[in-house]
Write a protein that holds these residues in place. Structure first.
Motif, short mmCIF file in Angstrom:
data_model
loop_
_atom_site.label_atom_id
_atom_site.label_comp_id
_atom_site.label_asym_id
_atom_site.label_seq_id
_atom_site.Cartn_x
_atom_site.Cartn_y
_atom_site.Cartn_z
N GLY A 101 0.79 -1.22 0.00
CA GLY A 101 0.00 0.00 0.00
C GLY A 101 0.82 1.27 0.00
O GLY A 101 1.94 1.31 0.51
N GLY A 102 0.25 2.30 -0.61
CA GLY A 102 0.71 3.65 -0.38
C GLY A 102 0.07 4.16 0.89
O GLY A 102 -0.39 3.37 1.72
N SER A 103 -0.03 5.46 1.04
CA SER A 103 -0.61 5.98 2.27
C SER A 103 -2.07 5.60 2.40
O SER A 103 -2.54 5.19 3.48
CB SER A 103 -0.45 7.50 2.33
OG SER A 103 -1.07 8.12 1.21
N THR A 127 4.70 2.65 1.64
CA THR A 127 5.48 3.87 1.41
C THR A 127 5.61 4.71 2.68
O THR A 127 6.43 5.64 2.72
CB THR A 127 4.81 4.73 0.32
OG1 THR A 127 3.49 5.07 0.75
CG2 THR A 127 4.73 3.98 -1.00
N VAL A 128 4.82 4.43 3.69
CA VAL A 128 4.86 5.24 4.91
C VAL A 128 5.51 4.51 6.09
O VAL A 128 5.39 4.94 7.23
CB VAL A 128 3.43 5.71 5.31
CG1 VAL A 128 2.88 6.65 4.26
CG2 VAL A 128 2.49 4.53 5.52
N ALA A 129 6.22 3.43 5.80
CA ALA A 129 6.78 2.61 6.88
C ALA A 129 8.04 3.20 7.49
O ALA A 129 8.53 2.67 8.48
CB ALA A 129 7.06 1.20 6.37
N PRO A 135 0.09 4.95 13.93
CA PRO A 135 -1.31 4.84 13.48
C PRO A 135 -1.61 3.55 12.73
O PRO A 135 -2.76 3.13 12.68
CB PRO A 135 -1.47 6.06 12.56
CG PRO A 135 -0.42 7.02 13.00
CD PRO A 135 0.74 6.16 13.41
N TYR A 136 -0.61 2.94 12.14
CA TYR A 136 -0.82 1.73 11.35
C TYR A 136 -0.58 0.46 12.17
O TYR A 136 -1.31 -0.52 12.03
CB TYR A 136 0.11 1.73 10.13
CG TYR A 136 0.04 3.02 9.36
CD1 TYR A 136 -1.11 3.38 8.65
CD2 TYR A 136 1.10 3.93 9.39
CE1 TYR A 136 -1.18 4.58 7.96
CE2 TYR A 136 1.03 5.14 8.71
CZ TYR A 136 -0.12 5.46 8.00
OH TYR A 136 -0.19 6.66 7.33
N VAL A 137 0.42 0.48 13.04
CA VAL A 137 0.74 -0.69 13.86
C VAL A 137 -0.13 -0.74 15.11
O VAL A 137 -0.59 -1.81 15.51
CB VAL A 137 2.23 -0.68 14.24
CG1 VAL A 137 2.54 -1.84 15.18
CG2 VAL A 137 3.09 -0.77 12.99
N MET A 145 7.35 -2.97 6.30
CA MET A 145 8.58 -2.89 5.51
C MET A 145 8.48 -1.67 4.59
O MET A 145 7.51 -1.53 3.86
CB MET A 145 8.78 -4.17 4.69
CG MET A 145 10.06 -4.17 3.86
SD MET A 145 10.25 -5.71 2.91
CE MET A 145 10.62 -6.86 4.23
N TYR A 146 9.47 -0.81 4.66
CA TYR A 146 9.47 0.38 3.82
C TYR A 146 9.71 -0.03 2.38
O TYR A 146 10.63 -0.79 2.06
CB TYR A 146 10.56 1.34 4.30
CG TYR A 146 10.61 2.64 3.54
CD1 TYR A 146 9.46 3.32 3.20
CD2 TYR A 146 11.84 3.19 3.18
CE1 TYR A 146 9.51 4.53 2.51
CE2 TYR A 146 11.92 4.40 2.50
CZ TYR A 146 10.74 5.05 2.17
OH TYR A 146 10.82 6.24 1.48
#
Length: 406
Positions: A101-103, A127-129, A135-137, A145-146
Motif C-alpha cells: 500500500g501507499g498511504s 510507502t509510509v513505513a 497509526p498503522y501498527v 517494511m518500507y
C-alpha cells in the motif's frame, strides 16, 4: 496442508506488484489468494473480489463501491475488511497476510490487521513505513517494511523489496513454532526507573510457575497489555508502573488512554496496582516541550526523552482519577504504596525527590478509594525498588488470586 497466504492490495493500481509477490510466494510452496480491496476499478486477476469484501459492510457492496469521495470510499472499504478478514482468520482459511500500500492503501488495510491475534503472521510493504508507524501498527505485532520506491511499477528496487517481503511472510507461515501455554500468563508494567522491582517480581513469579509478560509503560505498552487481557490471554496483572496516567492527564507523549485500567476491573481478574514512576511526565527532546511547562523541573533522560517532575496538585489529580476507576471494582484489588519513593529518581539525592508531592499522591488515594475487604490499600515503609517491596507485591498477588491458580 500447504499454508495459504492472503495477498492484499488495491489491485486496480497495484495489481502487477501484488501478482509479482504472489509468484514469489508460490515458488516457495505457499498457496496464495489475491484479495482486491480496490474502491474504484475491478481487477479480473483477483481470487477474492473487492465486491466480496464489500459485502461485509453494513450498508452493502453497492454503497461501498459507489462512493465517489476517495476518503469516504477508503473508510468504507476499510470497515468492510475489518469485518471480513478476522472472520477468515477465525475460520482457519488463511495462515498469514501480506499487503501492499501507499498511504491510502496502508490506512485502508492496517485496521483489519490490527484486529488479528498476536502471533498471527501479518506484513505490510508500505510507502509510509519509515515515518510514524503508530497509526498503522497500533498495539499489534504488524511487520511493516518500507517500500523505498513507490509501489508503482516493477523495477530493480521494487523487485528486491517485494521479493524480500514475500520470502519473509513465507518464512513466518512455513516455519511456525509451537509454544507451551500451560503456565498462567500475567501482565506486568515496567519503566527503566522501576526495573529492579519488576525484575524481582518477575523472577519470583516465574519460579512459582507463572509466565510473566512485561510491558514497557510507554502508553502503547499499557494498551497492549490490556488488549491481551481483553482477548483472554492474560489471567492476572501486576500494574506496578502506572506512569501512563501522568502522561494522560498532564499531556505527555506516552498517555495510557482514557480507558486505562478499565478492562482489568471489568474482567475481575486478580489485580495488584502500585504507583511506579508517577513522579514523572514523559516528553521528547528538551526543545520539543510545550512552552506552558517552561518553569517546571526537568531531567534529561537521553537526547530523545526528557522527564518532568509531577507536582503535588497533579499527583492529587492522578489519585482521584485512579480512585474513580478502582471504586468500580467488584473483584479483589490491592494497591501498594511505596512510602520512600516511586522511582529511581524519587529518593534522597536524586533529581525528582519530593516527599511533599508523594505525600499528596498517597493521602489522596487513601481518601478517595472506597476501601473494603476486597479493595485494599497498604503502605510499605520502603522504596519501590527495595526487595521488600517486590516481596510485598508478590504476597498481594497471592492474596487477590486466592485459589485461582492452584
Amino acid at each position: 496442508m500447504q499454508p495459504t497466504v492472503y495477498a492484499l492490495a488495491t489491485m486496480d493500481t497495484k495489481g502487477d506488484e501484488l501478482c509479482f509477490v504472489a509468484d514469489c510466494l508460490r515458488r516457495t510452496g505457499v498457496e496464495v489468494m489475491l484479495v482486491d480491496v480496490s474502491t474504484g476499478g475491478v481487477s479480473e486477476r483477483a481470487d477474492i473480489s473487492a465486491r466480496t469484501i464489500a459485502l461485509s459492510h453494513q450498508s452493502g457492496p453497492d454503497h461501498v463501491l459507489g462512493l465517489t469521495d476517495r476518503g469516504e470510499a477508503i473508510r468504507a472499504m476499510s470497515e468492510a475488511l475489518l469485518h471480513w478478514l478476522p472472520a477468515e482468520v477465525s475460520a482457519g482459511n488463511v495462515s498469514g497476510i501480506i499487503a501492499l500500500g501507499g498511504s491510502g492503501g496502508t490506512a485502508l488495510i492496517a485496521p483489519a490487521l490490527q484486529a488479528l491475534p498476536v502471533g498471527f503472521p501479518k506484513l505490510i510493504v508500505s510507502t509510509v513505513a519509515s515515518g510514524n508507524t503508530q497509526p498503522y501498527v497500533g498495539i499489534s505485532d504488524i511487520t511493516m517494511m518500507y517500500s523505498v520506491v513507490d509501489v508503482a511499477g516493477l523495477n530493480s528496487v521494487s523487485r528486491r523489496v517485494l521479493s524480500n517481503a514475500a520470502h519473509a511472510i513465507a518464512g513466518m507461515v512455513r516455519h511456525k513454532s509451537e509454544f507451551s501455554t500451560d503456565r498462567p500468563a500475567l501482565g506486568m508494567t515496567m519503566f527503566g526507573v522501576t526495573t529492579p522491582c519488576v525484575d524481582l517480581v518477575r523472577e519470583t513469579l516465574e519460579a512459582q510457575g507463572f509466565d510473566p509478560l512485561v510491558f514497557h509503560a510507554t502508553g502503547t505498552g499499557g494498551q497492549a497489555m490490556e488488549k491481551l487481557v481483553s482477548d483472554g490471554l492474560i489471567q492476572g496483572v501486576l500494574d506496578i508502573t502506572t506512569t501512563e496516567v501522568a502522561d494522560e492527564l498532564v499531556g505527555g507523549i506516552m498517555p495510557g488512554g482514557p480507558d486505562r485500567f478499565d478492562i482489568m476491573i471489568q474482567r475481575g481478574i486478580p489485580y495488584v496496582m502500585s504507583l511506579g514512576a508517577l513522579d514523572m511526565v514523559n516528553f521528547g527532546a528538551r526543545e520539543t516541550i510545550p512552552e506552558r511547562f517552561a518553569d517546571r523541573h526537568f531531567h534529561v533522560h537521553n537526547p530523545q526523552v526528557t522527564l518532568m517532575r509531577t507536582t503535588a496538585e497533579e499527583n492529587r489529580q492522578f489519585a482521584q482519577w485512579i480512585a474513580r476507576k478502582v471504586n468500580r471494582s467488584t473483584a479483589p484489588v490491592e494497591i501498594l504504596i511505596p512510602e520512600l519513593g516511586v522511582s529511581m529518581l524519587d529518593q534522597p539525592g536524586e533529581a525528582f525527590y519530593d516527599p511533599e508531592a508523594d505525600r499528596c499522591l498517597f493521602e489522596t488515594l487513601e481518601q478517595e478509594v472506597q476501601q473494603t475487604t476486597d479493595r485494599r490499600i497498604t503502605r510499605h515503609g520502603c522504596h519501590i525498588n527495595d526487595p521488600l517491596f517486590a516481596a510485598a507485591l508478590v504476597e498481594a498477588f497471592e492474596r487477590v488470586s486466592g485459589n485461582r491458580f492452584q
